[in-house]
Motif scaffolding. Structure first.
Motif, short mmCIF file in Angstrom:
data_model
loop_
_atom_site.label_atom_id
_atom_site.label_comp_id
_atom_site.label_asym_id
_atom_site.label_seq_id
_atom_site.Cartn_x
_atom_site.Cartn_y
_atom_site.Cartn_z
N LEU A 1 -7.88 17.92 3.92
CA LEU A 1 -8.34 17.25 2.71
C LEU A 1 -8.81 18.25 1.67
CD1 LEU A 1 -10.44 14.20 4.00
CD2 LEU A 1 -8.08 14.20 3.13
N SER A 2 -8.63 17.88 0.40
CA SER A 2 -9.26 18.64 -0.67
C SER A 2 -10.78 18.45 -0.59
CB SER A 2 -8.77 18.14 -2.03
OG SER A 2 -9.24 16.81 -2.27
N THR A 3 -11.50 19.32 -1.28
CA THR A 3 -12.95 19.16 -1.33
C THR A 3 -13.34 17.80 -1.88
OG1 THR A 3 -13.28 21.55 -1.62
CG2 THR A 3 -15.07 20.11 -2.32
N GLU A 4 -12.62 17.36 -2.88
CA GLU A 4 -12.93 16.07 -3.51
C GLU A 4 -12.64 14.91 -2.55
OE1 GLU A 4 -12.29 19.18 -6.56
OE2 GLU A 4 -11.16 18.53 -4.79
N SER A 5 -11.53 14.97 -1.86
CA SER A 5 -11.21 13.92 -0.89
C SER A 5 -12.19 13.91 0.25
CB SER A 5 -9.78 14.10 -0.36
OG SER A 5 -8.81 13.79 -1.34
N PHE A 6 -12.59 15.10 0.70
CA PHE A 6 -13.58 15.18 1.77
C PHE A 6 -14.89 14.51 1.35
CE2 PHE A 6 -16.98 16.96 4.27
CZ PHE A 6 -16.45 17.13 5.54
#
Length: 391
Positions: free
Chosen positions: A249-254
């Protein structure tokens, strides 16, 4: 030389022992075992409606001596590299494929290599990003079909586990315990009802994305968060008791996953960004967020995530152990697991293949002691998967 798919294609929790004090009194019950007959006992407090609280209050006893080194690895890519030769990207990049089948291959995970281990393995269906696969549901279905065929063909040596409480019985029978997992849920773009298909297929954990974006959200090479469909997918997966995997996951998705999740989640294969600063590794705060949810983290052997000292496979034992030890220092004694990424990554020369795990176990015992090594090698992953069944 084994190399990562990425390179080719581009070119916590403590177990809450205080909650299990004394005899099991009012408000507790023995969760028992599944129909397969597991040897471990589980104690579950029923006073909380919160599944994270229930998971943290669930004690899973250690699986006893089986006469063989116990190993539970959360992630490998063996299904794809053996069974998906007719699909992209394997047609265009045949070097990432393996020859043979689950019994014996030129890859890193096969049943012959697993002899001598009491071995549980998460077999991932990696669904490539949309620039390679325009029919992700078709890809998923073909890969699962191959997996099921291999389970039938080699039923005397391997068994799919659809309830983690059955793992001890499968291992006692001398078989490999195979758990079906998914890496990238892009197959859900057509309908969230595909989650029902995954549940019927016996999928035990599922990652939302790979490196790019899909209909659910952004992967590690993006700065996109989860979409509305992605948030709904998390809820559907959790309702089906398919553990959500935050790998890739991207940081934002995480961050979005942490906000919307209602159950414990995990990271099946990663390493520490504090030890090796690459974007595929997790920060200390992300690691702690997984632990806070009641989840676990599998440490990958992927050399490009372990060190920047080399681009080759001459990564040392000490360099890999630095990641395990850093996570342990953050409070991960009951949460750090194996997440090797066999057949999907470049791994150290001395750890190339599941048959090398016994030597790795001995070396880790010398470093961490047998009790902690047994947790890392098997018990932490096993306990998480059992808690996901009953919490």
């Amino acid at each position: 030389m084994s190399i990562t798919r990425r390179s080719l294609l581009q070119g916590a929790l403590a177990l809450g022992s205080a909650l299990a004090l004394g005899a099991c009194g009012a408000g507790e019950k023995d969760a028992g075992s599944s129909s397969g007959g597991a040897s471990s006992r589980l104690t579950v407090r029923e006073r909380s409606a919160d599944p994270i609280a229930r998971a943290k209050a669930t004690r899973v006893d250690a699986v006893g001596d089986l006469g063989r080194t116990k190993a539970f690895d959360l992630h490998c890519d063996t299904v794809d590299v053996l069974g998906m030769h007719d699909w992209e990207p394997y047609r265009s990049w045949p070097a990432i494929a393996r020859q043979g089948d689950l019994a014996k291959s030129d890859g890193e995970v096969d049943l012959d290599r697993a002899q001598g281990l009491a071995y549980a393995q998460g077999f991932a269906v990696w669904v490539p990003d949309k620039k390679w696969v325009t029919d992700p549901l078709g890809f998923y279905t073909a890969a699962v079909t191959y997996f099921k065929q291999q389970m039938q063909t080699h039923a005397d040596r391997v068994e799919q586990v659809t309830d983690a409480r059955d793992i001890p019985g499968v291992l006692k029978a001398g078989k490999v315990a195979a758990l079906l997992t998914v890496e990238s849920c892009s197959a859900l773009e057509t309908s969230l009802d595909v989650v029902n298909t995954m549940r019927k297929d016996g999928v035990k954990m599922a990652g939302l994305t790979w490196n790019g974006d899909n209909a659910l959200g952004g992967g590690r090479s993006t700065h996109d968060g989860l979409t509305e469909l992605g948030v709904k997918a998390v809820a559907r997966l959790e309702d089906a008791k398919i553990a959500v995997d935050a790998a890739h996951l991207s940081t934002e998705s995480f961050d979005d996953l942490v906000k919307c999740r209602k159950r414990p989640f995990l990271i099946s294969h990663c390493a520490s960004r504090a030890v090796c600063d690459v974007d595929r590794n997790v920060t200390d705060d992300q690691f702690k967020a997984v632990l806070d949810s009641g989840g676990v983290v599998g440490v990958s052997y992927c050399t490009e995530f372990i060190t920047k000292r080399t681009t080759g496979t001459d990564v040392t034992f000490d360099e890999l152990m630095a990641h395990f030890e850093h996570f342990l220092d953050l409070g991960g004694k009951d949460s750090v697991c194996l997440g090797g990424d066999f057949d999907g990554a470049s791994v150290p020369d001395w750890l190339r293949g599941v048959d090398k795990l016994q030597d790795f176990y001995q070396k880790m015992c010398e470093r961490l002691g047998q009790e902690q090594t047994d947790k890392v090698f098997f018990q932490n992953a096993y306990a998480f998967m059992v808690r996901n069944e009953v919490a």
